[in-house]
Motif scaffolding. Structure first.
Motif, PDB file in Angstrom:
ATOM      1  N   GLY A 102       2.299  29.263  -3.188  1.00 44.94           N
ATOM      2  CA  GLY A 102       2.758  28.652  -1.954  1.00 44.94           C
ATOM      3  C   GLY A 102       3.562  29.561  -1.051  1.00 44.94           C
ATOM      4  N   VAL A 103       3.561  30.884  -1.276  1.00 37.54           N
ATOM      5  CA  VAL A 103       4.294  31.764  -0.372  1.00 37.54           C
ATOM      6  C   VAL A 103       3.619  31.724   0.998  1.00 37.54           C
ATOM      7  CG1 VAL A 103       5.080  33.260  -2.225  1.00 37.54           C
ATOM      8  CG2 VAL A 103       2.942  33.784  -1.077  1.00 37.54           C
ATOM      9  N   ILE A 104       4.384  32.072   2.020  1.00 40.82           N
ATOM     10  CA  ILE A 104       3.872  31.960   3.388  1.00 40.82           C
ATOM     11  C   ILE A 104       2.723  32.930   3.626  1.00 40.82           C
ATOM     12  CG2 ILE A 104       4.508  32.220   5.817  1.00 40.82           C
ATOM     13  CD1 ILE A 104       7.341  31.394   4.988  1.00 40.82           C
ATOM     14  N   PHE A 105       2.858  34.136   3.089  1.00 42.57           N
ATOM     15  CA  PHE A 105       1.805  35.130   3.251  1.00 42.57           C
ATOM     16  C   PHE A 105       0.773  34.942   2.147  1.00 42.57           C
ATOM     17  CE2 PHE A 105      -0.236  39.105   2.208  1.00 42.57           C
ATOM     18  CZ  PHE A 105      -0.563  39.634   3.435  1.00 42.57           C
ATOM     19  N   THR A 106      -0.497  34.893   2.494  1.00 43.21           N
ATOM     20  CA  THR A 106      -1.562  34.792   1.500  1.00 43.21           C
ATOM     21  C   THR A 106      -2.613  35.858   1.778  1.00 43.21           C
ATOM     22  OG1 THR A 106      -2.727  33.151   2.839  1.00 43.21           O
ATOM     23  CG2 THR A 106      -1.243  32.321   1.142  1.00 43.21           C
ATOM     24  N   ALA A 107      -3.400  36.146   0.770  1.00 45.97           N
ATOM     25  CA  ALA A 107      -4.459  37.144   0.924  1.00 45.97           C
ATOM     26  C   ALA A 107      -5.500  36.648   1.934  1.00 45.97           C
ATOM     27  CB  ALA A 107      -5.117  37.408  -0.423  1.00 45.97           C
ATOM     28  N   PRO A 108      -6.207  37.569   2.620  1.00 42.75           N
ATOM     29  CA  PRO A 108      -7.223  37.150   3.589  1.00 42.75           C
ATOM     30  C   PRO A 108      -8.314  36.301   2.931  1.00 42.75           C
ATOM     31  CG  PRO A 108      -6.727  39.485   3.825  1.00 42.75           C
ATOM     32  CD  PRO A 108      -6.052  39.027   2.566  1.00 42.75           C
ATOM     33  N   ALA A 109      -8.725  35.248   3.625  1.00 49.54           N
ATOM     34  CA  ALA A 109      -9.811  34.403   3.152  1.00 49.54           C
ATOM     35  C   ALA A 109     -11.127  34.889   3.768  1.00 49.54           C
ATOM     36  CB  ALA A 109      -9.538  32.952   3.530  1.00 49.54           C
ATOM     37  N   ARG A 110     -12.225  34.256   3.378  1.00 54.21           N
ATOM     38  CA  ARG A 110     -13.545  34.688   3.837  1.00 54.21           C
ATOM     39  C   ARG A 110     -13.642  34.652   5.354  1.00 54.21           C
ATOM     40  NH1 ARG A 110     -18.585  32.055   4.616  1.00 54.21           N
ATOM     41  NH2 ARG A 110     -20.371  33.418   4.190  1.00 54.21           N
ATOM     42  N   HIS A 111     -13.103  33.585   5.983  1.00 56.29           N
ATOM     43  CA  HIS A 111     -13.216  33.495   7.444  1.00 56.29           C
ATOM     44  C   HIS A 111     -12.401  34.587   8.134  1.00 56.29           C
ATOM     45  CE1 HIS A 111      -9.478  31.159   6.775  1.00 56.29           C
ATOM     46  NE2 HIS A 111      -9.133  31.611   7.971  1.00 56.29           N
ATOM     47  N   ASP A 112     -11.316  35.068   7.459  1.00 61.16           N
ATOM     48  CA  ASP A 112     -10.538  36.169   8.051  1.00 61.16           C
ATOM     49  C   ASP A 112     -11.373  37.436   8.117  1.00 61.16           C
ATOM     50  OD1 ASP A 112      -8.074  34.713   8.380  1.00 61.16           O
ATOM     51  OD2 ASP A 112      -7.821  34.835   6.212  1.00 61.16           O
ATOM     52  N   TYR A 113     -12.119  37.718   7.041  1.00 56.86           N
ATOM     53  CA  TYR A 113     -12.980  38.904   7.040  1.00 56.86           C
ATOM     54  C   TYR A 113     -14.079  38.791   8.107  1.00 56.86           C
ATOM     55  CZ  TYR A 113     -10.824  40.483   2.672  1.00 56.86           C
ATOM     56  OH  TYR A 113      -9.935  40.921   1.725  1.00 56.86           O
ATOM     57  N   ILE A 114     -14.613  37.589   8.271  1.00 60.22           N
ATOM     58  CA  ILE A 114     -15.639  37.404   9.292  1.00 60.22           C
ATOM     59  C   ILE A 114     -15.066  37.660  10.679  1.00 60.22           C
ATOM     60  CG2 ILE A 114     -17.127  35.694  10.394  1.00 60.22           C
ATOM     61  CD1 ILE A 114     -17.485  34.406   7.637  1.00 60.22           C
ATOM     62  N   GLU A 115     -13.854  37.117  10.934  1.00 66.41           N
ATOM     63  CA  GLU A 115     -13.227  37.327  12.236  1.00 66.41           C
ATOM     64  C   GLU A 115     -12.921  38.802  12.472  1.00 66.41           C
ATOM     65  OE1 GLU A 115      -9.808  34.869  12.510  1.00 66.41           O
ATOM     66  OE2 GLU A 115     -10.920  32.989  12.571  1.00 66.41           O
ATOM     67  N   MET A 116     -12.432  39.503  11.426  1.00 66.84           N
ATOM     68  CA  MET A 116     -12.154  40.943  11.579  1.00 66.84           C
ATOM     69  C   MET A 116     -13.435  41.721  11.852  1.00 66.84           C
ATOM     70  SD  MET A 116      -9.119  41.775   8.814  1.00 66.84           S
ATOM     71  CE  MET A 116      -9.895  40.963   7.415  1.00 66.84           C
ATOM     72  N   GLY A 117     -14.509  41.336  11.151  1.00 69.06           N
ATOM     73  CA  GLY A 117     -15.775  42.024  11.379  1.00 69.06           C
ATOM     74  C   GLY A 117     -16.297  41.822  12.787  1.00 69.06           C
ATOM     75  N   LEU A 118     -16.204  40.587  13.287  1.00 74.78           N
ATOM     76  CA  LEU A 118     -16.638  40.303  14.647  1.00 74.78           C
ATOM     77  C   LEU A 118     -15.773  41.037  15.657  1.00 74.78           C
ATOM     78  CD1 LEU A 118     -17.384  36.483  14.365  1.00 74.78           C
ATOM     79  CD2 LEU A 118     -19.045  38.346  14.527  1.00 74.78           C
ATOM     80  N   ALA A 119     -14.459  41.081  15.401  1.00 75.48           N
ATOM     81  CA  ALA A 119     -13.566  41.794  16.322  1.00 75.48           C
ATOM     82  C   ALA A 119     -13.904  43.279  16.354  1.00 75.48           C
ATOM     83  CB  ALA A 119     -12.113  41.593  15.884  1.00 75.48           C
ATOM     84  N   TYR A 120     -14.240  43.849  15.185  1.00 72.04           N
ATOM     85  CA  TYR A 120     -14.582  45.257  15.134  1.00 72.04           C
ATOM     86  C   TYR A 120     -15.873  45.525  15.914  1.00 72.04           C
ATOM     87  CZ  TYR A 120     -16.219  49.704  13.269  1.00 72.04           C
ATOM     88  OH  TYR A 120     -16.688  50.977  13.133  1.00 72.04           O
ATOM     89  N   LEU A 121     -16.863  44.657  15.708  1.00 70.73           N
ATOM     90  CA  LEU A 121     -18.123  44.836  16.428  1.00 70.73           C
ATOM     91  C   LEU A 121     -17.935  44.694  17.939  1.00 70.73           C
ATOM     92  CD1 LEU A 121     -20.545  42.895  14.049  1.00 70.73           C
ATOM     93  CD2 LEU A 121     -20.341  45.354  14.320  1.00 70.73           C
TER      94      LEU A 121
END
Length: 270
Positions: free
Chosen positions: A251-270
């Motif tokens: 329950g910590v505030i910071f969590t590891a990236p989820a699948r949708h985060d990787y998709i968003e990062m990939g789209l942002a990179y493209l």
């Protein structure tokens, strides 16, 4: 406000070491005082001293609760040295420039003696208290190896600093540390919403098992901190002025990236 009794009124010595204070008074007298009328003292929580041990380095523990291990993508419990002195329950923390501070709570344990073996652990008087653990997530992301959290990199630098080790207002010295820590409940809230909610019994390794693991990890200076490699403890033992931490629950505030985060990062990179 905290309402209680001054042990000095019952004949205890006045000392900075709470274990020495408790050892100086007969338990039966303390029990009799609790059962009968006693002179109550009222103290503001803001005036209380830190409950943590007074050293400047401690034994930090990573991913010792199953759900936190899962949200951190970790498959094992690991150690790291945490640097900094304990501060009171009512305190402030200054965020270093360029940092992203996160906070969590966990249980902590301190001892009335140095712990060099499990025999020392069993014989020691143990004090349990709530502690908070602040983390600079930017430093952790830049330094830690996500594929090997036990690499010795990232955690000491990201979890050490002035004010990064606030402690709760109460130190409990139980007769049975195992049952006390098993039943204790820990909670945090963020903007009024619950984040952490766990029992000590959810720990993967209890404090005795954590002690065994820490003592087996004392030989090599494999932990990177402030530009150099250091040992988990310089003396090869858990010194009396060190704290042993339990690790953070889920329950910590910071969590590891989820699948949708990787998709968003990939789209942002493209």
């Amino acid at each position: 406000l905290v309402i209680g009794m001054d042990l000095a009124d019952l004949g205890a010595v006045r000392a900075a070491d709470p274990f020495a204070v408790l050892a100086s008074i007969d338990e039966s007298r303390l029990r009799d005082a609790l059962m009968g009328p006693f002179d109550r003292k009222t103290v503001n929580i803001a005036d209380l001293l830190p409950t943590g041990s007074q050293g400047s380095r401690h034994v930090g523990i990573g991913t010792n609760f199953p759900e936190h291990a899962a949200e951190s993508n970790s498959d094992s419990v690991f150690n790291f040295p945490k640097f900094g002195t304990a501060t009171p329950a009512r305190t402030t923390v200054s965020a270093p420039a360029g940092s992203l501070l996160d906070y969590e709570i966990e249980l902590c344990m301190r001892f009335d003696r140095a712990i060099a073996s499990l025999e020392d652990f069993d014989a020691a008087v143990k004090g349990v208290f709530l502690c908070a653990d602040f983390t600079d997530r930017i430093a952790l992301l830049e330094l830690a190896d996500p594929d090997d959290l036990d690499s010795g990199f990232g955690f000491s630098d990201s979890k050490s600093g002035p004010g990064f080790f606030p402690t709760g207002p109460f130190l409990v010295i139980p007769h049975d540390w195992a049952s006390f820590t098993r039943d204790i409940r820990m909670m945090t809230h963020h903007n009024g919403e619950p984040r952490q909610d766990a029992r000590g019994g959810e720990m993967i390794l209890n404090f005795r098992e954590l002690t065994k693991k820490a003592l087996a990890d004392m030989q090599e200076p494999r932990f990177f901190y402030d530009g150099a490699f250091v040992k988990l403890a310089p003396s090869g033992q858990i010194d009396q002025d060190m704290t042993l931490m339990s690790g953070t629950s889920e329950g910590v505030i910071f969590t590891a990236p989820a699948r949708h985060d990787y998709i968003e990062m990939g789209l942002a990179y493209l």
